[in-house]
Scaffold this active site. Structure first.
Site, PDB file in Angstrom:
ATOM      1  N   ARG A  70       0.889  -1.180   0.000  1.00 18.04           N
ATOM      2  CA  ARG A  70       0.000   0.000   0.000  1.00 18.04           C
ATOM      3  C   ARG A  70       0.914   1.214   0.000  1.00 18.04           C
ATOM      4  NH1 ARG A  70      -5.415   1.682   3.218  1.00 18.04           N
ATOM      5  NH2 ARG A  70      -6.172   0.177   1.703  1.00 18.04           N
ATOM      6  N   GLN A 126     -10.200  -4.065  -3.591  1.00 21.17           N
ATOM      7  CA  GLN A 126     -11.476  -3.544  -3.094  1.00 21.17           C
ATOM      8  C   GLN A 126     -12.565  -3.687  -4.153  1.00 21.17           C
ATOM      9  OE1 GLN A 126     -12.364  -1.876   0.082  1.00 21.17           O
ATOM     10  NE2 GLN A 126     -14.296  -2.502  -0.837  1.00 21.17           N
ATOM     11  N   ARG A 168     -13.852  -8.469   1.309  1.00 18.06           N
ATOM     12  CA  ARG A 168     -12.409  -8.268   1.118  1.00 18.06           C
ATOM     13  C   ARG A 168     -11.662  -9.551   1.498  1.00 18.06           C
ATOM     14  NH1 ARG A 168     -10.155  -3.177   1.134  1.00 18.06           N
ATOM     15  NH2 ARG A 168      -8.294  -4.316   0.466  1.00 18.06           N
ATOM     16  N   ASP A 181     -17.114   7.181  -2.369  1.00 20.23           N
ATOM     17  CA  ASP A 181     -15.886   7.123  -1.574  1.00 20.23           C
ATOM     18  C   ASP A 181     -15.638   8.538  -1.053  1.00 20.23           C
ATOM     19  OD1 ASP A 181     -13.449   6.335  -0.454  1.00 20.23           O
ATOM     20  OD2 ASP A 181     -12.390   6.214  -2.370  1.00 20.23           O
ATOM     21  N   HIS A 224      -7.208   0.632  -6.732  1.00 22.01           N
ATOM     22  CA  HIS A 224      -7.499  -0.177  -5.537  1.00 22.01           C
ATOM     23  C   HIS A 224      -8.200  -1.465  -6.008  1.00 22.01           C
ATOM     24  CE1 HIS A 224      -7.828  -1.181  -1.454  1.00 22.01           C
ATOM     25  NE2 HIS A 224      -8.726  -0.317  -1.031  1.00 22.01           N
ATOM     26  N   CYS A 261     -16.414   1.743   0.059  1.00 17.16           N
ATOM     27  CA  CYS A 261     -15.250   0.924   0.421  1.00 17.16           C
ATOM     28  C   CYS A 261     -14.844   1.122   1.884  1.00 17.16           C
ATOM     29  CB  CYS A 261     -14.092   1.223  -0.513  1.00 17.16           C
ATOM     30  SG  CYS A 261     -13.486   2.919  -0.424  1.00 17.16           S
TER      31      CYS A 261
HETATM   32  N1  NVA Z   1      -9.849   6.640  -1.969  1.00 20.47           N
HETATM   33  C1  NVA Z   1      -9.527   6.290  -0.613  1.00 20.47           C
HETATM   34  C2  NVA Z   1      -9.789   4.839  -0.400  1.00 20.47           C
HETATM   35  C3  NVA Z   1      -9.489   4.350   0.996  1.00 20.47           C
HETATM   36  C4  NVA Z   1      -9.704   2.875   1.141  1.00 20.47           C
HETATM   37  C5  NVA Z   1      -8.072   6.649  -0.323  1.00 20.47           C
HETATM   38  O1  NVA Z   1      -7.230   6.425  -1.203  1.00 20.47           O
HETATM   39  O2  NVA Z   1      -7.788   7.165   0.753  1.00 20.47           O
HETATM   40  N1   CP Z   2     -11.338   0.012   2.077  1.00 17.37           N
HETATM   41  C1   CP Z   2     -10.075  -0.022   2.524  1.00 17.37           C
HETATM   42  O1   CP Z   2      -9.130  -0.295   1.787  1.00 17.37           O
HETATM   43  O2   CP Z   2      -9.964   0.241   3.849  1.00 17.37           O
HETATM   44  P1   CP Z   2      -8.608   0.430   4.699  1.00 17.37           P
HETATM   45  O3   CP Z   2      -8.020   1.763   4.289  1.00 17.37           O
HETATM   46  O4   CP Z   2      -9.066   0.405   6.115  1.00 17.37           O
HETATM   47  O5   CP Z   2      -7.673  -0.693   4.366  1.00 17.37           O
END
Ligand code: NVA
Ligand code: CP
Length: 302
Positions: A101, A131, A287, A219, A128, A259
């Site tokens: 990540r 997800q 997930r 989101d 992502h 998500c």
């Molecule tokens: N678009 C959000 C998704 C979090 C799971 C982010 O990148 O912070």
């Molecule tokens: N939806 C998702 O990826 O959540 P987290 O940021 O908690 O991993």
């Protein structure tokens, strides 16, 4: 084989993962053990916060009989600037797969280039995929399939939106994204997917996107790494919210996805999140099941 984006997969490969996930979920609910990853170790390198991705991947690995090692930027040499190509080659000598990540998508591409074990995208600024695959599994469970579905996206043209566009490009369902001007999804990703599936389009009208939809999806307005833009984004995204008025324009049996984490009162109301059409908690659970399929496919059968 790595999994960095959904566009790398064929429809047949996505369908196979979805079937493996559904089968694995049913098996797990029946309490039947399934340990194909016994003796394998998964490394998780996270440069951004996470609840779901970390916990679901770690749980997935344990349920499949394997082990995990979590590494954050802060307490490893990554934070002190060790080159990615070095970290990636060294990690590959220890673990059997790596979840990453991070921020720029080019960072995960660099890891993948030098890794000799599968690298799986646990979120970048651009994509992502895990997800969105969990979301498609949720649609199949609730609606019987994704074929013929109208999926709408309300809000930011962010990493989630880009992965949704790729999913629609590969799987062929209708996808209408309502985004404010200046916050449209990645142009190249959109162009490529829309040339494969003309039912993918972007509008500035939330009503147009939501009308007759089977799935409403949103989101946060400001993603991780965009914290300093949060105030400007609040103004730009005013009205880009899933609320009961917007839900009323969708099909009567439409489901709502998010998500998570959510900002109630911004991109979605508390009422919709807690309401009968919300599939958000099943989505979060999925997930685990889709990622078990991904891990088994990449670490054992690929
Ligand atoms: N678009 C959000 C998704 C979090 C799971 C982010 O990148 O912070
Ligand atoms: N939806 C998702 O990826 O959540 P987290 O940021 O908690 O991993």
């Amino acid at each position: 084989m790595h999994l960095l984006t959904i566009a790398e997969l064929t429809k047949q490969e996505v369908d196979r993962l979805l079937v493996m996930a559904a089968t694995g979920k049913a098996r797990h609910k029946m309490g039947i053990p399934h340990n194909p990853l016994r003796g394998k170790t998964l490394g998780l390198i996270f440069e951004k916060s996470s609840t779901r991705t970390r916990v679901s991947f770690e749980t997935a690995m344990y349920q499949l009989g394997g082990d995990v090692i979590f590494i954050s930027q802060r307490d490893s040499q990554i934070g002190r600037g060790e080159p990615i190509k070095d970290t990636s080659r060294v990690m590959s000598r220890y673990v059997d797969g790596i979840i990453i990540r991070t921020f720029g998508h080019e960072i995960i591409e660099e890891y993948a280039k030098y890794s000799t074990v599968p690298v799986i995208n646990g979120l970048t600024d651009l994509h992502h995929p895990c997800q969105v695959l969990a979301d498609v599994l949720t649609i199949i469970e609730k609606k019987g399939g994704y074929e013929g579905m109208k999926v709408c996206w309300i809000g930011d043209g962010n990493n989630m939106a880009n992965s949704w566009i790729e999913a629609a490009g590969v799987l062929g369902f209708e996808l209408v994204l309502a985004c404010p001007k200046g916050y449209f999804p990645h142009e190249g990703i959109l162009k490529k997917a829309a040339s494969a599936n003309p039912k993918i389009r972007v509008t500035e009208s939330v009503e147009e996107a939501a009308t007759g939809a089977d799935v409403l999806n949103t989101d946060v307005w400001a993603s991780m790494g965009q914290e300093e833009e949060a105030e400007a984004r609040k103004k730009a995204f005013d009205g880009f919210q899933i609320n009961s008025r917007l839900l009323g324009l969708a099909k009567k049996d439409a489901i709502v996805l998010h998500c998570l984490p959510a900002h109630r009162g911004e991109e979605i109301t508390d009422e919709v999140m807690e309401g009968p059409q919300s599939a958000i908690w099943d989505e979060a659970e999925n997930r685990l099941h889709i990622q078990k399929a991904i891990l088994e496919r990449l670490l054992v059968t690929a």
